[in-house]
Design an enzyme around this catalytic site. Structure first.
Site, PDB file in Angstrom:
ATOM      1  N   ARG A 110    -107.409  29.772  22.525  1.00  0.00           N
ATOM      2  CA  ARG A 110    -107.857  30.040  23.902  1.00  0.00           C
ATOM      3  C   ARG A 110    -108.388  28.716  24.425  1.00  0.00           C
ATOM      4  O   ARG A 110    -109.359  28.166  23.875  1.00  0.00           O
ATOM      5  CB  ARG A 110    -108.940  31.118  23.940  1.00  0.00           C
ATOM      6  CG  ARG A 110    -109.569  31.247  25.315  1.00  0.00           C
ATOM      7  CD  ARG A 110    -110.400  32.490  25.487  1.00  0.00           C
ATOM      8  NE  ARG A 110    -109.539  33.648  25.641  1.00  0.00           N
ATOM      9  CZ  ARG A 110    -109.942  34.831  26.100  1.00  0.00           C
ATOM     10  NH1 ARG A 110    -111.208  35.008  26.445  1.00  0.00           N
ATOM     11  NH2 ARG A 110    -109.102  35.842  26.221  1.00  0.00           N
ATOM     12  N   HIS A 137    -101.914  34.420  30.534  1.00  0.00           N
ATOM     13  CA  HIS A 137    -102.552  35.256  29.502  1.00  0.00           C
ATOM     14  C   HIS A 137    -101.487  36.232  28.979  1.00  0.00           C
ATOM     15  O   HIS A 137    -101.576  37.440  29.197  1.00  0.00           O
ATOM     16  CB  HIS A 137    -103.741  36.005  30.119  1.00  0.00           C
ATOM     17  CG  HIS A 137    -104.675  36.607  29.114  1.00  0.00           C
ATOM     18  ND1 HIS A 137    -104.552  36.436  27.749  1.00  0.00           N
ATOM     19  CD2 HIS A 137    -105.782  37.395  29.277  1.00  0.00           C
ATOM     20  CE1 HIS A 137    -105.523  37.074  27.135  1.00  0.00           C
ATOM     21  NE2 HIS A 137    -106.275  37.662  28.034  1.00  0.00           N
ATOM     22  N   GLN A 140    -102.152  39.677  26.989  1.00  0.00           N
ATOM     23  CA  GLN A 140    -102.725  40.762  27.778  1.00  0.00           C
ATOM     24  C   GLN A 140    -101.643  41.632  28.419  1.00  0.00           C
ATOM     25  O   GLN A 140    -101.751  42.857  28.464  1.00  0.00           O
ATOM     26  CB  GLN A 140    -103.629  40.181  28.872  1.00  0.00           C
ATOM     27  CG  GLN A 140    -104.283  41.239  29.729  1.00  0.00           C
ATOM     28  CD  GLN A 140    -105.299  42.073  28.962  1.00  0.00           C
ATOM     29  OE1 GLN A 140    -106.132  41.527  28.278  1.00  0.00           O
ATOM     30  NE2 GLN A 140    -105.224  43.382  29.063  1.00  0.00           N
ATOM     31  N   ASP A 228    -108.217  42.220  38.544  1.00  0.00           N
ATOM     32  CA  ASP A 228    -108.888  41.345  37.578  1.00  0.00           C
ATOM     33  C   ASP A 228    -110.080  40.712  38.308  1.00  0.00           C
ATOM     34  O   ASP A 228    -110.173  40.775  39.544  1.00  0.00           O
ATOM     35  CB  ASP A 228    -107.917  40.269  37.061  1.00  0.00           C
ATOM     36  CG  ASP A 228    -108.511  39.436  35.923  1.00  0.00           C
ATOM     37  OD1 ASP A 228    -109.544  39.835  35.340  1.00  0.00           O
ATOM     38  OD2 ASP A 228    -107.942  38.365  35.613  1.00  0.00           O
ATOM     39  N   CYS A 267    -107.663  43.799  32.808  1.00  0.00           N
ATOM     40  CA  CYS A 267    -107.703  43.196  31.476  1.00  0.00           C
ATOM     41  C   CYS A 267    -109.088  43.223  30.854  1.00  0.00           C
ATOM     42  O   CYS A 267    -109.220  43.130  29.633  1.00  0.00           O
ATOM     43  CB  CYS A 267    -107.160  41.775  31.526  1.00  0.00           C
ATOM     44  SG  CYS A 267    -108.204  40.634  32.471  1.00  0.00           S
ATOM     45  N   ARG A 295    -104.407  45.678  22.694  1.00  0.00           N
ATOM     46  CA  ARG A 295    -104.404  44.253  22.334  1.00  0.00           C
ATOM     47  C   ARG A 295    -104.111  44.106  20.831  1.00  0.00           C
ATOM     48  O   ARG A 295    -103.400  43.190  20.422  1.00  0.00           O
ATOM     49  CB  ARG A 295    -105.742  43.605  22.693  1.00  0.00           C
ATOM     50  CG  ARG A 295    -106.018  43.518  24.203  1.00  0.00           C
ATOM     51  CD  ARG A 295    -105.056  42.590  24.912  1.00  0.00           C
ATOM     52  NE  ARG A 295    -105.121  41.253  24.371  1.00  0.00           N
ATOM     53  CZ  ARG A 295    -106.028  40.327  24.713  1.00  0.00           C
ATOM     54  NH1 ARG A 295    -106.928  40.600  25.627  1.00  0.00           N
ATOM     55  NH2 ARG A 295    -106.005  39.112  24.170  1.00  0.00           N
TER      56      ARG A 295
HETATM   57  N1   CP Z   1    -108.979  40.578  28.285  1.00  0.00           N
HETATM   58  C1   CP Z   1    -109.451  39.599  27.486  1.00  0.00           C
HETATM   59  O1   CP Z   1    -108.728  38.676  27.099  1.00  0.00           O
HETATM   60  O2   CP Z   1    -110.737  39.745  27.097  1.00  0.00           O
HETATM   61  P1   CP Z   1    -111.628  38.683  26.331  1.00  0.00           P
HETATM   62  O3   CP Z   1    -111.917  37.560  27.281  1.00  0.00           O
HETATM   63  O4   CP Z   1    -112.860  39.449  25.947  1.00  0.00           O
HETATM   64  O5   CP Z   1    -110.869  38.173  25.130  1.00  0.00           O
HETATM   65  N1  NVA Z   2    -108.772  35.978  34.654  1.00  0.00           N
HETATM   66  C1  NVA Z   2    -109.809  36.131  33.659  1.00  0.00           C
HETATM   67  C2  NVA Z   2    -109.309  36.901  32.489  1.00  0.00           C
HETATM   68  C3  NVA Z   2    -110.335  37.149  31.420  1.00  0.00           C
HETATM   69  C4  NVA Z   2    -109.765  37.840  30.223  1.00  0.00           C
HETATM   70  C5  NVA Z   2    -110.298  34.761  33.227  1.00  0.00           C
HETATM   71  O1  NVA Z   2    -109.482  33.872  33.033  1.00  0.00           O
HETATM   72  O2  NVA Z   2    -111.509  34.581  33.088  1.00  0.00           O
END
Ligand code: CP
Ligand code: NVA
Length: 310
Positions: A110, A137, A140, A228, A267, A295
């Site tokens: 990440r 992402h 997701q 989101d 998400c 997930r």
């Molecule tokens: N949806 C998602 O990726 O959640 P986290 O940021 O908690 O991993």
């Molecule tokens: N769009 C959000 C998704 C979190 C899982 C972010 O990037 O923070």
């Protein structure tokens, strides 16, 4: 290293591979009904394999679901934040890739920058998985689509409406639309509309995409409405975003404009009262908790695909 199966962006995968990963995920989930979370799948496709997970940003779902996933596949995990690694003191991602490739069988990252995941994938000699960047992402979306398909059948030919910020999650929907044959309506204000590159990728893959600044138009007759956060990790213009995106809240009134049996996805984490109301998030149309659980199932199949087991 061209045969390496990286899972960095959905646009880079074939329709057949995406469909095969989703089908495997549905099968694996069904086969585990009633099992405890720690029990290993009968075929244990990751037996003898270790997944490294690196986090440059916070995570609940991605961290726990990937750890649960690799265990259910019979493998093991090593998890670290980048701050705890030499990466946090300036060691390059390329050198990190060279070292970890000698120690583990796959790497999930990440990252604060999309380019970091791309650089990792260029140099690593084991599969690399994108666990979220500001640009996409992909994990997701497969979990979301599993939840959608369990409720409404195959996603091909259905209409999904994205409402709000044209962000990383929206980009992965764009990458999947043409590949999996669903229509994607996106309602976002001009300031926060998706990147042209991602729109172009959707069109190139045969995706039917409608872009509007009107949420009511986007959700009209849609089979699924997705929201989101208005402020993603790394975004700094908090006040401007809340003001500009205010009219894009998904509430019961907006959901009433979608198909009567439409479902709602997010998400998570959700910002209740901002992009979505409690009534929708906790209401009968919401599949958000199923998608969160998925997930695990989706990522097991992503890992199995990376390991050549699909
Ligand atoms: N949806 C998602 O990726 O959640 P986290 O940021 O908690 O991993
Ligand atoms: N769009 C959000 C998704 C979190 C899982 C972010 O990037 O923070």
């Amino acid at each position: 290293m061209s045969e390496l199966r990286h899972f960095v962006d959905l646009w880079a995968l074939s329709s057949a591979d995406l469909r095969a990963i989703l089908d495997d995920a549905h099968r694996r989930k069904a086969a585990r009904a009633g099992w405890t979370q720690g029990r290993v799948d009968a075929d244990a496709p990751a037996a003898g394999r270790t997944l490294a997970m690196i986090f440059e940003r916070n995570s609940t779902r991605t961290r726990f679901s990937f750890d649960a996933a690799i265990r259910q596949l019979g493998g093991a995990s090593i998890i670290s934040t980048s701050a705890d690694m030499q990466l946090g003191r300036g060691e390059t991602i390329e050198d990190t890739a060279r070292v970890l490739s000698r120690m583990v069988d796959a790497i999930m990252l990440r990252a604060e920058r999309h380019e970091t995941v791309e650089a990792l994938a260029r140099v690593a000699t084991v599969p690399v998985i994108n666990g979220l960047t500001p640009r996409s992402h992909p994990c997701q979306i497969l979990a979301d689509l599993m939840a959608f398909e369990a409720a409404r059948g195959p996603v091909a030919g259905k209409t999904i409406a994205w409402v709000g910020d044209g962000n990383n999650v929206c980009a992965s929907y764009l990458h999947a639309a043409g590949k999996l044959g669903f229509n994607l309506n996106i309602a976002s204000p001009a300031e926060y509309s998706p990147l042209h590159l991602d729109l172009a990728r959707a069109v190139e893959a045969g995706g039917k995409v409608m872009l509007t600044d009107n949420p009511r138009k986007a959700v009209e007759g849609a089979d699924c409405v997705v929201a989101d956060t208005w402020v993603s990790m790394g975004d700094t213009d908090y006040d401007e975003r809340l003001e500009t995106l205010g009219p894009y809240q998904v509430n019961e009134d907006l959901m009433a404009g979608a198909a009567p049996d439409a479902v709602f996805l997010h998400c998570l984490p959700a910002h209740r009262g901002e992009e979505v109301t409690d009534e929708v998030l906790d209401g009968p149309q919401s599949l958000v908790w199923d998608a969160a659980e998925n997930r695990i199932h989706a990522q097991k199949s992503i890992l199995a695909w990376c390991f050549g087991a699909i």
